[in-house]
Enzyme design. Sequence first.
Site, short mmCIF file in Angstrom:
data_model
loop_
_atom_site.label_atom_id
_atom_site.label_comp_id
_atom_site.label_asym_id
_atom_site.label_seq_id
_atom_site.Cartn_x
_atom_site.Cartn_y
_atom_site.Cartn_z
N ARG A 55 0.81 -1.22 0.00
CA ARG A 55 0.00 0.00 0.00
C ARG A 55 0.84 1.27 0.00
NH1 ARG A 55 -3.24 -2.50 4.95
NH2 ARG A 55 -4.85 -3.72 3.88
N LYS A 162 0.08 -19.29 5.72
CA LYS A 162 -0.92 -19.62 6.74
C LYS A 162 -1.36 -18.32 7.43
CE LYS A 162 1.90 -20.55 10.86
NZ LYS A 162 1.27 -19.65 11.82
N HIS A 192 6.38 -23.13 6.52
CA HIS A 192 7.84 -22.98 6.54
C HIS A 192 8.53 -24.07 7.36
CE1 HIS A 192 6.82 -20.77 10.34
NE2 HIS A 192 7.98 -21.27 10.74
N LYS A 196 12.65 -27.01 6.71
CA LYS A 196 13.78 -27.40 7.56
C LYS A 196 14.33 -28.76 7.11
CE LYS A 196 12.01 -24.81 11.49
NZ LYS A 196 13.04 -23.77 11.41
N GLU A 230 8.69 -22.55 22.65
CA GLU A 230 9.40 -21.29 22.45
C GLU A 230 9.62 -20.64 23.80
OE1 GLU A 230 7.91 -18.70 19.28
OE2 GLU A 230 6.48 -20.27 18.79
N ASP A 249 -2.82 -21.24 15.59
CA ASP A 249 -1.55 -20.76 15.06
C ASP A 249 -0.59 -21.89 14.70
OD1 ASP A 249 0.24 -18.55 14.42
OD2 ASP A 249 1.39 -19.12 16.20
N HIS A 254 1.63 -26.71 11.32
CA HIS A 254 2.96 -27.23 11.66
C HIS A 254 2.90 -28.62 12.30
CE1 HIS A 254 4.19 -23.31 10.64
NE2 HIS A 254 4.10 -22.75 11.80
N LYS A 354 4.22 -21.02 24.17
CA LYS A 354 5.13 -19.88 24.28
C LYS A 354 5.54 -19.68 25.74
CE LYS A 354 3.75 -17.26 20.22
NZ LYS A 354 5.10 -17.34 19.64
#
Length: 504
Positions: A55, A162, A192, A196, A230, A249, A254, A354
């Site tokens: 934009r 995603k 993604h 790996k 994480e 998420d 994944h 997390k």
Amino acid sequence: MSTRDRASGSVNPSCVLVIFGAAGDLTKRKLLPALYNLAREKLLPDDFAVVGVARAERDSETFRAQLAGEVSGFVPGKFDPVLWKSIESRVYYVAGEFGDARTFDKLKAQLAEIEQRHKTRGNLLFYLATAPDFFAPIATALREHGLADESNGHWRRLIVEKPFGRDLASAKALNASLLSVLSEKQIYRIDHYLGKETVQNILVFRFANGIFEPVWNRRYVDHVQITVSETLGVEKRGGYYDRAGCMRDMVPNHIFQLISLVGMEPPISFDADAVRDEQSKVLRAIRAPSPEDVLSSAVRGQYGAGGVGGRSLADYRAEPGVPPTSTTETFVAMKLGIDSWRWTGVPFYLRVGKALAARTTEITIRFRKPPLVLFRDTAVDDIFPNDLVIHVQPKEGISLRFGAKIPGAQLKLGGVNMDFDYADHFGATPATGYERLLYDAMQGDQTLFQRADMVEASWAVVAPILDVWQALPPRGFPNYPAGSWGPREAEQLMERDGRSWRTS
């Protein structure tokens, strides 16, 4: 530049990569550094270009200058300014709203100019690094402006980031919208995690080694556990994360991709659909839990204040963009079953979250213990389980744990590990995780990309859990301190079955 046989590492065909949402972090952090790495490996053609669409009002020169000041900080390994200049000279920019037909008119004109200048042969790869609300409208606009048309012998492909919907109904609607303007062979749903090396190596490890595949079944495997943890909190993504949550998420994409690779039957070839057929069978064989099962087989959590690695983390509810009474989960643990001949009776446990104690992604195959009867008159009172651990990140490798006699007069057992580390054995290869995925999309290889039926099968398993959680708001959030391994209920999920999570 001629295309060589792919088995020897073929150069990609001439094409233009068009990135919608090019002003976002993904472009400078992952996509452009991945193209840089492909160029370094001589896997990009000379007749190649990049067009950023966003934009913000700027021209191509301004966009190039901005990238020059940013990309060098995200390129793994030593940065070569000469190599970057060769890419930068082929980067262009189109400003406009994604819902405005004039944006696509400008894009079409820019692509025609690039075709004359760089001889890209009409091949176009569109990357949607945008909010999900724009996926279907952009695809429709590409079709309406003739940019998805493959009738003249060139190819047109669409990479979709995603999330692929936020529930089963929206995933089906998104697939229907995309498939109304594009064919399935033109759609590349990217994950993604599949970029790996260790994830890609699961198939090679299983099917190229005669010692593992014979014991990769319910006769020898006690259970499988997958951990994706994480140490960071949500940081600046609070606004997005609170609308999505840990389940949406991470799990339908994944985690289920990892499960499908671990659980699939041998494909008849490495052809994309042959591999994805077997992955789809596994996903469709996962038992969707009943509402009663959800209460005992699924755990959710939200982190409170604590410390990780010498850093202090505030409550999730204190993060920017997060409501002070949020009931969004930042942790999920589940027990799943696969109704197949190979896996019936073998539980698959997963946990993801997390602000946990360590950053790690690993898959553990725990084998059944042999009978203790042989050791009944010795000092041995238990036998170590054999663990085969596939380490996905931060270090990529594979380890095998087995029992050995401890030196001494008495018969005592100790657990030892055989470890393989990618970096130690093959050397560290600078990578972002997107190189293989972009390379394959340009080659037209969909093996590492999800198919529509795979996406919908994953959401079908998750849907009953989300329904129960929506109907029954959680009590006691936050229920685990930052720096721990999640709520106590996650440990109890395993303990009820006489098992425990693997600790490094």
